[in-house]
Design a protein around this motif. Structure first.
Motif, PDB file in Angstrom:
ATOM      1  N   LEU A   1     -27.189   3.740   1.027  1.00 24.00           N
ATOM      2  CA  LEU A   1     -26.207   4.684   0.499  1.00 24.00           C
ATOM      3  C   LEU A   1     -24.962   3.922   0.071  1.00 24.00           C
ATOM      4  N   TRP A   2     -24.582   4.075  -1.199  1.00 21.25           N
ATOM      5  CA  TRP A   2     -23.336   3.492  -1.718  1.00 21.25           C
ATOM      6  C   TRP A   2     -22.314   4.604  -1.900  1.00 21.25           C
ATOM      7  N   THR A   3     -21.102   4.401  -1.394  1.00 23.45           N
ATOM      8  CA  THR A   3     -20.042   5.396  -1.499  1.00 23.45           C
ATOM      9  C   THR A   3     -18.826   4.788  -2.180  1.00 23.45           C
ATOM     10  N   ASN A   4     -18.288   5.511  -3.137  1.00 23.62           N
ATOM     11  CA  ASN A   4     -17.207   5.021  -3.992  1.00 23.62           C
ATOM     12  C   ASN A   4     -15.830   5.280  -3.348  1.00 23.62           C
ATOM     13  N   TRP A   5     -15.619   4.716  -2.161  1.00 21.86           N
ATOM     14  CA  TRP A   5     -14.359   4.936  -1.449  1.00 21.86           C
ATOM     15  C   TRP A   5     -13.163   4.292  -2.140  1.00 21.86           C
ATOM     16  N   SER A   6     -13.393   3.360  -3.055  1.00 20.17           N
ATOM     17  CA  SER A   6     -12.265   2.703  -3.727  1.00 20.17           C
ATOM     18  C   SER A   6     -11.473   3.676  -4.601  1.00 20.17           C
ATOM     19  N   LEU A   7     -11.973   4.897  -4.773  1.00 20.86           N
ATOM     20  CA  LEU A   7     -11.176   5.929  -5.447  1.00 20.86           C
ATOM     21  C   LEU A   7      -9.887   6.233  -4.685  1.00 20.86           C
ATOM     22  N   ILE A   8      -9.915   6.011  -3.365  1.00 23.23           N
ATOM     23  CA  ILE A   8      -8.766   6.358  -2.538  1.00 23.23           C
ATOM     24  C   ILE A   8      -7.948   5.109  -2.270  1.00 23.23           C
ATOM     25  N   GLN A   9      -6.927   4.901  -3.077  1.00 18.52           N
ATOM     26  CA  GLN A   9      -6.023   3.775  -2.916  1.00 18.52           C
ATOM     27  C   GLN A   9      -4.744   4.164  -2.191  1.00 18.52           C
ATOM     28  N   GLU A  10      -4.319   5.410  -2.363  1.00 18.63           N
ATOM     29  CA  GLU A  10      -3.143   5.905  -1.664  1.00 18.63           C
ATOM     30  C   GLU A  10      -3.212   7.417  -1.541  1.00 18.63           C
ATOM     31  N   LEU A  11      -2.482   7.951  -0.597  1.00 18.38           N
ATOM     32  CA  LEU A  11      -2.292   9.387  -0.464  1.00 18.38           C
ATOM     33  C   LEU A  11      -0.801   9.663  -0.652  1.00 18.38           C
ATOM     34  N   ARG A  12      -0.470  10.388  -1.706  1.00 21.75           N
ATOM     35  CA  ARG A  12       0.932  10.650  -2.045  1.00 21.75           C
ATOM     36  C   ARG A  12       1.201  12.152  -1.941  1.00 21.75           C
ATOM     37  N   THR A  13       2.197  12.498  -1.136  1.00 20.37           N
ATOM     38  CA  THR A  13       2.601  13.887  -0.977  1.00 20.37           C
ATOM     39  C   THR A  13       3.925  14.110  -1.685  1.00 20.37           C
ATOM     40  N   ASN A  14       3.946  15.080  -2.610  1.00 24.72           N
ATOM     41  CA  ASN A  14       5.164  15.458  -3.332  1.00 24.72           C
ATOM     42  C   ASN A  14       5.755  16.700  -2.689  1.00 24.72           C
ATOM     43  N   PHE A  15       7.079  16.751  -2.616  1.00 20.60           N
ATOM     44  CA  PHE A  15       7.780  17.882  -2.025  1.00 20.60           C
ATOM     45  C   PHE A  15       8.592  18.602  -3.097  1.00 20.60           C
ATOM     46  N   SER A  16       8.730  19.906  -2.950  1.00 22.13           N
ATOM     47  CA  SER A  16       9.518  20.677  -3.915  1.00 22.13           C
ATOM     48  C   SER A  16      11.008  20.534  -3.659  1.00 22.13           C
ATOM     49  N   SER A  17      11.392  19.908  -2.552  1.00 24.85           N
ATOM     50  CA  SER A  17      12.796  19.655  -2.237  1.00 24.85           C
ATOM     51  C   SER A  17      13.174  18.253  -2.715  1.00 24.85           C
ATOM     52  N   ALA A  18      14.348  17.795  -2.306  1.00 23.04           N
ATOM     53  CA  ALA A  18      14.801  16.445  -2.651  1.00 23.04           C
ATOM     54  C   ALA A  18      14.157  15.379  -1.775  1.00 23.04           C
ATOM     55  N   GLN A  19      13.254  15.786  -0.894  1.00 17.47           N
ATOM     56  CA  GLN A  19      12.567  14.842  -0.016  1.00 17.47           C
ATOM     57  C   GLN A  19      11.780  13.833  -0.852  1.00 17.47           C
ATOM     58  N   PRO A  20      11.977  12.530  -0.621  1.00 15.28           N
ATOM     59  CA  PRO A  20      11.179  11.535  -1.363  1.00 15.28           C
ATOM     60  C   PRO A  20       9.691  11.696  -1.071  1.00 15.28           C
ATOM     61  N   ASP A  21       8.869  11.246  -2.009  1.00 19.00           N
ATOM     62  CA  ASP A  21       7.425  11.298  -1.812  1.00 19.00           C
ATOM     63  C   ASP A  21       7.031  10.544  -0.546  1.00 19.00           C
ATOM     64  N   ASP A  22       6.074  11.097   0.173  1.00 13.04           N
ATOM     65  CA  ASP A  22       5.474  10.391   1.301  1.00 13.04           C
ATOM     66  C   ASP A  22       4.234   9.677   0.778  1.00 13.04           C
ATOM     67  N   ILE A  23       4.188   8.353   0.931  1.00  7.61           N
ATOM     68  CA  ILE A  23       3.107   7.549   0.358  1.00  7.61           C
ATOM     69  C   ILE A  23       2.402   6.790   1.472  1.00  7.61           C
ATOM     70  N   GLN A  24       1.091   7.007   1.580  1.00 11.67           N
ATOM     71  CA  GLN A  24       0.261   6.269   2.519  1.00 11.67           C
ATOM     72  C   GLN A  24      -0.634   5.330   1.713  1.00 11.67           C
ATOM     73  N   HIS A  25      -0.409   4.036   1.837  1.00 11.45           N
ATOM     74  CA  HIS A  25      -1.224   3.046   1.124  1.00 11.45           C
ATOM     75  C   HIS A  25      -2.489   2.766   1.934  1.00 11.45           C
ATOM     76  N   LEU A  26      -3.652   3.018   1.327  1.00 13.02           N
ATOM     77  CA  LEU A  26      -4.923   2.809   2.005  1.00 13.02           C
ATOM     78  C   LEU A  26      -5.705   1.628   1.435  1.00 13.02           C
TER      79      LEU A  26
END
Length: 425
Positions: free
Chosen positions: A291-316
């Motif tokens: 089984l081959w899985t294309n996990w390299s699609l997930i390089q980071e998880l970025r959360t955007n907020f509707s407030s002035a809060q900066p993006d939360d970025i998780q580098h994977l």
């Protein structure tokens, strides 16, 4: 359960042989998920209902977790988080219906991705993770067509619901020291590790995908199969809720760390599964797959907020993975019992200790499994299986949001037990 956040548990019958026969399985309804091309091997109607209890044991051992060197590099206070997992139950359901001699319909409901863990609120890695939960529910109608006497093709549509919940602590003392300065923050009672707040992110999404596969019967004893499941893009929308200590309210001045809408885009990976089975004689059969899985699609998880809060970025920076499995089956003389066993090697998508998340402290694993099938009646089969997963000890040296460093080692093992009933009519 499987590498990354994939859930491999889609068939108890296949669990007994480490899923080595998944792409050529013609004995239970999990072919809807693993290879819809095999569905027209079913005559009449087939219902498969299965459930699994997954009992992981995961522990963290701290070595030198510390705050940012700019804050003096002092050790992070707290415990090791305890045993961060509890047993979980995972079900799946499949239905296959022979429409004509060449055409079959299938339907599946299962959980293809998921994870859950929870640390003690005062543990050393609280600024990076406390509670983490990702759950998916996948609905998968399919059709299969026999193209020739030996070759069949099938395809399916997938509607997938995703729910996520993530919590962690926020070190407002460290933030104040880095943004405002040591003296004024200390005068307000905002010192590192003495003014913790908390955040909770919750969100939901529905994504669409597809799967298809081909099944080839060289003869009655030798089968080949290959299948593909597409990637599914999720636009996760929800809420971010913050809890601040009184001393930190003036620091943020109502611009950041306020309750707001939040959004995260994530694409769950596609995969390719290929395998074969061969029955040497009436008693013995072997199977193997990759089984081959294309996990390299997930390089980071970025959360955007509707407030002035900066993006939360998780580098994977996750990498693609392979899973290899081998299994063997023994058939009793009465043909009422089948005993099986299997072994698999499952790679982790995590590239190194710097990119290992405490939410997903994944590592390479080895599967050792055993199972049985019993023909209870002519049209009723029951399956049981047990698996033990040996996970390699894994190091973590993860930099957090305020330059805190979680440094230590994870040790883990997983036990899985499953039962399934197949009803033919």
């Amino acid at each position: 359960m499987s590498a990354g956040i994939a859930v491999m548990e889609q068939s108890v019958k296949e669990l007994g042989q480490a899923f080595s026969g998944a792409p050529v399985n013609i004995d239970d309804g999990s072919m809807v998920f693993f290879n819809p091309g095999a569905m027209n091997q079913i005559r009449g109607k087939l219902i498969s209902v299965a459930g699994y209890v997954i009992a992981p044991s995961v522990a963290f051992q701290d070595s030198s977790s510390h705050l940012s060197p700019s804050l003096g590099g002092m050790p992070i206070l707290g415990n090791n988080g305890g045993d961060l997992t509890d047993p979980v139950f995972i079900p799946n359901f499949y239905y296959v219906h022979e429409l004509t001699e060449r055409l079959a319909f299938g339907f599946g409901a299962n959980v293809p991705f998921g994870m859950r863990n929870s640390y003690h609120p005062d543990w050393k890695g609280r600024y990076q993770a406390i509670d983490s939960e990702i759950m998916t529910l996948n609905i998968n109608p399919s059709l299969s067509l026999q193209l020739t006497e030996k070759l069949s093709f099938g395809a399916g549509f997938n509607a997938q619901y995703l729910h996520a919940k993530l919590t962690n602590a926020i070190d407002f003392g460290a933030i104040c020291f880095q943004v405002v300065g040591t003296t004024p923050c200390a005068n307000q009672g905002l010192s590192p590790q003495t003014a913790d707040g908390y955040t909770s992110l919750k969100g939901d999404s529905i994504g669409i995908g597809y799967n298809f596969g081909a099944f080839y019967a060289m003869n009655q004893d030798t089968h080949f199969g290959v299948s593909y499941r597409s990637r599914i893009a999720h636009d996760v929308r929800g809420r971010a809720d913050f809890s601040l200590p009184d001393s930190a309210v003036a620091l943020v001045q109502g611009k950041a760390f306020i309750d707001s809408n939040a959004r995260t885009e994530v694409t769950l990976p596609d995969n390719v599964l290929i395998g074969f089975s061969h029955r040497f004689n009436p008693r013995w059969m072997i199977s193997a797959d990759a089984l081959w899985t294309n996990w390299s699609l997930i390089q980071e998880l970025r959360t955007n907020f509707s407030s002035a809060q900066p993006d939360d970025i998780q580098h994977l920076k996750w990498k693609d993975t392979w899973r290899y499995a081998f299994g063997i089956n023994y058939f009793s003389e009465s043909n009422k019992w089948v005993l099986r066993s299997g072994f698999a090697y499952d790679q982790t998508p995590v590239p190194d200790s710097q990119h290992r998340l405490p939410r997903i402290p994944d590592s390479d694993r080895f599967w050792l499994t055993a199972g049985f099938t019993h023909k209870l009646q002519k049209n009723i089969h029951i399956h049981g299986a047990y698996a033990h997963l040996f996970l390699q000890d894994s190091l973590i040296n993860r930099r957090g949001p305020v330059n805190d460093f979680l440094v230590g080692q994870y040790s883990a093992q997983i036990n899985i037990i499953g039962f399934q009933m197949d009803l033919r009519f």
